[in-house]
Scaffold this active site. Structure first.
Site, PDB file in Angstrom:
ATOM      1  N   CYS A  79      -9.763   4.166  40.402  1.00 56.99           N
ATOM      2  CA  CYS A  79      -9.637   3.339  41.599  1.00 56.99           C
ATOM      3  C   CYS A  79     -10.681   2.221  41.632  1.00 56.99           C
ATOM      4  O   CYS A  79     -10.581   1.305  42.446  1.00 56.99           O
ATOM      5  CB  CYS A  79      -9.772   4.210  42.838  1.00 56.99           C
ATOM      6  N   HIS A  83     -13.448   0.216  50.786  1.00 55.27           N
ATOM      7  CA  HIS A  83     -12.542   0.940  49.897  1.00 55.27           C
ATOM      8  C   HIS A  83     -11.464   1.577  50.783  1.00 55.27           C
ATOM      9  O   HIS A  83     -10.296   1.538  50.457  1.00 55.27           O
ATOM     10  CB  HIS A  83     -13.318   1.981  49.088  1.00 55.27           C
ATOM     11  N   GLU A 103     -17.649   6.772  53.258  1.00 56.76           N
ATOM     12  CA  GLU A 103     -17.918   5.335  53.136  1.00 56.76           C
ATOM     13  C   GLU A 103     -18.653   4.821  54.374  1.00 56.76           C
ATOM     14  O   GLU A 103     -19.583   4.017  54.274  1.00 56.76           O
ATOM     15  CB  GLU A 103     -16.608   4.558  52.934  1.00 56.76           C
ATOM     16  N   LYS A 133      -6.157  -1.699  52.457  1.00 55.56           N
ATOM     17  CA  LYS A 133      -5.257  -0.644  51.961  1.00 55.56           C
ATOM     18  C   LYS A 133      -4.360  -0.124  53.083  1.00 55.56           C
ATOM     19  O   LYS A 133      -3.343   0.513  52.811  1.00 55.56           O
ATOM     20  CB  LYS A 133      -6.063   0.522  51.376  1.00 55.56           C
ATOM     21  N   HIS A 152      -2.655   1.967  48.084  1.00 50.89           N
ATOM     22  CA  HIS A 152      -3.745   2.039  47.108  1.00 50.89           C
ATOM     23  C   HIS A 152      -3.196   1.727  45.716  1.00 50.89           C
ATOM     24  O   HIS A 152      -2.491   2.540  45.120  1.00 50.89           O
ATOM     25  CB  HIS A 152      -4.348   3.445  47.142  1.00 50.89           C
ATOM     26  N   PHE A 165     -12.058   8.327  41.866  1.00 50.37           N
ATOM     27  CA  PHE A 165     -12.133   9.610  41.181  1.00 50.37           C
ATOM     28  C   PHE A 165     -13.147   9.500  40.048  1.00 50.37           C
ATOM     29  O   PHE A 165     -13.346   8.439  39.469  1.00 50.37           O
ATOM     30  CB  PHE A 165     -10.771   9.965  40.579  1.00 50.37           C
TER      31      PHE A 165
END
Lengths: 431, 441
Positions: free
Chosen positions: A184, A324, A335, A356, A361, A420
């Site tokens: 990501c 994000h 976050e 997003k 995503h 990830f």
């Protein structure tokens, strides 16, 4: 380091719009790109929604062929990821006005990607006849009987390097051509590394960005089995709801974003239109778990801190943050925590939004799509909203620009990309 | 570019010819091939019946719990074991760095991760079987895949966490977690050149001060049914069955007819020289320079003159401040795929110029097989050993060389090696070169 890096061209293929004007209208209009999966029947899947790019025809954006023809005449259509990459690359190069032959021979290309989608019909055709209930595929029988004629070229073309190789061939990019696979965070990392190459004098011109299309049956199923996705199948447009109390996972998206990075003097000399300066890049790893963020968001906080230091700015100078913001319970909480840690009291004053909420995503393409959103926001002095933010979450207590785009004067912005594997990347741009 | 000097302080490998650096190096010197009958799955009825596999991988010795294996791809397991050896070899296991762990990073080059056909086969079987017995579902047309039946009956045949084996950056993540490396982490791919680019990128990070130590290298596991089908059909895989499998991999030979697919991992501890000195680490060699480039030619075929490779080597020499005659040993990228061998030969002979300036050259893929994304990292480990011991392994299976290079055959070359250059070249037109030299500390 006194070489500065500016962005002089952008190209985008996204679920909310193709091309920067349409993309920007989609983002500021608060349009959700999420819908029921249209390319295959997902009705038996636990997750039946995704943010798909709609109405995309490669020929509308580039004269690059959509089919690969091997020297022996075998011809295979390019997977979506590669088609999006070629379209976005062409748009960005045109946008920058650097189409002359030969200009790219010393340039670098740093791309964020993943593998292309497996053609399940083809795989099934060769694997199923060799398979049984208990033992699965009997490999000897597969190897002895499979006709790999079409499979082999197709399988070679879904290699993660292929979008970058085809772009390099198209523009004659003879410098370093690299693909990074940091999930990501991949395209944000690609942009940051390309920026370093220019700063350090390895090149004056680079293409950077990413492309991905993890909206295929295997990808949707795989992420659903990891319990990472929103299951809001009955209300797709409301499924991606970063920072909302009732968020339940992310929505897979797809697309491509490509940026032309240029050494600032070179750009000035040729009178290029400049979107902004790429001023800071930071990266760090959580070293915690393969899928979960560290509970204190230590890697994210460190990445942001180092991006700010790299840009030589204080927290208060940040005017807008593109989060994000995946819409998973954990990411959005962590976050928010990271922003509190790094920005201190300033955190409450700085608007943060997650695009997003609209684009879904796009995994390896997400960082590039979001940096482009930031550049357009900087140009228009308008921040795209976080849509579907209806019920505040006490653990997410910042100004997330809920539901409506907002005019805002700012000169400096931060874009976060986490992923990830504990990957954390932060980029800073300024006017 | 090299504002800080970069040295190697630790190395680790898992290869078809040995599961630690000492065994790997000895097998290279002895010319002991890693090629043998495929053990991972049955291949009767297929040609080739051989590959270059890692044997007897002891993951528990590397501290990898059995339960973790299920969620790690084979390449990730190999990378993990190699990284553990490198970490220990650098003295970091015995004396872990006490400073900020964000000064330690991980950077891996990996290849494509093909689907696991055994698992997928079970799911496909359930899908097809349900389809043929359930009325009302879509017909078995050959051009489409029944995602409804797959979702209803196929998916439950797969391990719930199967996707974790296929997320490319998790190999590096497992290493970062085990070693508490909180610094920069990257996972890149440039096909068969990945390991070289990973080491070069890691050197950049250390040089610019983003980290003091980076575990870097390459890992790949392409002894898989789909990889073998693909490579055979594309004409890249050797299929000779009339000779000893160990004699098949013949880089730079006129009779070369494709590579022997393999698997492996090579990881180095790259460290800033000042940092290595401060902790009293043993220094194996110094990275003098790195260059990379691209053919910008084709996805499946090389530029006939190896333009990308020539450029990568030139850039590497220039950045190293070295001239061709300064290079004592050359690790060539030849894989035994004729078009690539010819392009590599053309690029290397051109770049090194006159015959006298061409260094003693070897092609280790003749012994190791083609370990793809790991191959160049393994060559870098061998290059550092060659400097340490002033020996260059010979190329196996070379009878009629197509390259006008001083190729070492028979017994290893013995002579002073203070500088060795590793060149890497592969599909997608990717190319890279790294120059290693004895470190005069």
């Amino acid at each position: 380091m006194n070489r500065h890096v500016v962005i002089t061209g952008v190209g985008v293929v996204s679920p909310v719009g193709i091309g920067i004007e349409e993309y920007w209208r989609g983002l500021t209009g608060g349009r959700s790109g999420v819908g029921r999966i249209s390319r295959y029947d997902a009705s038996a899947f636990p997750v039946q929604i995704a943010a798909e790019v709609r109405g995309f025809m490669l020929a509308d954006y580039t004269d690059a062929p959509g089919t690969f023809v091997a020297s022996d005449g075998r011809s295979v259509p390019l997977d979506l990821r590669t088609q999006y990459a070629l379209a976005a690359a062409d748009m960005s190069v045109r946008d920058a006005g650097i189409e002359e032959c030969g200009v790219w021979s010393d340039a670098h290309l740093y791309f964020g990607a993943g593998e292309g989608g497996n053609d399940l019909a083809m795989l099934s055709r060769i694997v199923t006849p060799a398979s049984s209930r208990v033992d699965g595929c009997d490999v000897a029988s597969l190897l002895a009987r499979a006709d790999a004629r079409l499979f082999s070229v197709q399988d070679q073309l879904i290699e993660p390097t292929v979008p970058a190789s085809l772009i390099a061939r198209r523009y004659g990019i003879g410098g370093e051509v690299t693909t990074c696979l940091t999930a990501c965070a991949a395209s944000a990392q690609a942009i940051g590394e390309a920026m370093r190459r220019i700063q350090e004098g390895d090149c004056d011109l680079a293409l950077a960005g990413g492309a991905h299309a993890m909206t295929t049956p295997l990808d949707v199923l795989g992420f659903a089995m990891l319990s990472a996705l929103s299951c809001r199948n009955d209300a797709p447009a409301r499924a991606s709801r970063p920072f909302d109390r009732h968020r339940d996972g992310f929505v897979l998206g797809e697309g491509a974003g490509v940026l032309v990075l240029e050494e600032s003097e070179r750009a000035r000399r040729r009178g290029a239109r400049i979107y902004g300066e790429l001023a800071g890049y930071g990266t760090a790893n959580d070293a915690y778990r393969v899928t979960d963020m560290h509970p204190d968001a230590r890697g994210a906080a460190r990445a942001i801190t180092s991006a700010l230091a790299d840009a030589g700015i204080d927290a208060e100078e940040i005017g807008y943050i593109n989060a994000h913001g995946t819409s998973t319970v954990e990411n959005d909480r962590a976050e928010t925590l990271a922003l509190h840690h790094v920005l201190g009291d300033a955190a409450r004053e700085i608007p943060v939004s997650s695009t997003k909420s609209m684009t879904g995503h796009a995994v390896a393409a997400a960082g590039a799509l979001e940096l482009i959103a930031v550049l357009l926001a900087l140009r228009e002095q308008v921040m795209p909203p976080t849509i579907n933010l209806e019920t505040p979450d006490p653990e997410c207590d910042l100004d997330y620009v809920p539901n409506r785009a907002r005019a805002h004067e700012f000169t400096t912005a931060l874009s976060n990309s986490f992923g990830f594997g504990g990957q954390n990347v932060a980029l800073v741009v300024r006017q | 570019m090299m504002s800080r000097r970069i040295v190697v302080t630790g190395m680790g490998v898992v290869t078809p010819i040995g599961n630690c650096v000492a065994e790997f190096w000895q097998a290279l010197l002895d010319g002991r091939s890693g090629v043998g009958p495929v053990r991972a799955f049955a291949v009767d009825g297929f040609c080739p019946t051989y590959a270059s596999e890692v044997k007897d991988l002891e993951t528990d010795r590397a501290g990898l719990p059995r339960r973790k294996l299920k969620v790690m791809g084979r390449h990730a397991q190999l990378a993990f074991c190699a990284a553990q050896e490198a970490w220990s070899d650098a003295g970091l296991a015995a004396h872990p760095p006490v400073e900020d762990r964000s000064r330690i990073g991980v950077l891996l080059g990996i290849g494509m991760l093909n689907a696991d056909v055994v698992e997928l086969g079970r799911a496909f079987y359930a899908t097809a079987h349900a389809r043929s017995t359930s009325a009302g579902l879509s017909d078995a047309s050959g051009d489409s895949f029944d995602t409804v039946a797959f979702g209803r009956w196929g998916a439950s045949e797969m391990l719930p966490l199967w996707l974790l084996r296929h997320i490319p950056n998790l190999a590096a993540a497992h290493i970062s977690i085990a070693l508490d490396a909180q610094g920069p982490s990257n996972t890149i791919t440039t096909g068969c050149v990945s390991g070289a680019n990973a080491l070069g990128e890691a050197a950049r990070l250390v040089a610019r001060g983003a980290a003091d130590i980076i575990l870097a290298g390459g890992a790949d596991a392409r002894v898989s049914p789909l990889a073998m089908l693909r490579y055979r059909d594309l004409g890249w895989l050797a299929t000779r069955d009339d000779i000893d499998p160990a004699a098949v991999s013949a880089p730079f030979d006129a009779a070369a007819a494709g590579f022997v697919t393999g698997e492996g991992a090579g990881v180095m501890v790259l460290e800033a020289l000042d940092h290595a000195r401060a902790r009293g680490a043993r220094v194996y060699a110094e990275l003098a320079g790195y260059g990379a480039a691209n053919d910008a030619h084709d996805v499946l075929e090389p530029d006939p003159e190896g333009r990308g490779l020539a450029r990568a080597v030139s850039v590497c020499l220039e950045r190293s401040g070295l001239q061709p005659p300064n290079i004592d040993a050359l690790f060539s990228p030849a894989t035994a795929v004729p078009a690539f061998d010819r392009a590599a030969a053309s690029a290397l002979t051109r770049t090194f110029g006159s015959l006298r300036a061409r260094p003693a050259t070897t092609a280790t893929r003749s012994i190791v097989g083609h370990t793809h994304a790991a191959s160049a990292a393994l060559d870098c480990v061998a290059a550092v050993k060659s400097i340490g011991e002033s020996k260059l392994p010979a190329t196996l299976n070379l009878h009629h060389a197509i390259a006008d290079l001083p190729l070492v055959t028979g017994t290893p070359y013995a002579g002073d090696i203070s500088t060795a250059l590793v060149s890497a070249y592969g599909f997608g037109g990717h190319a890279a070169a790294l120059a290693w030299q004895r470190c005069c500390a």
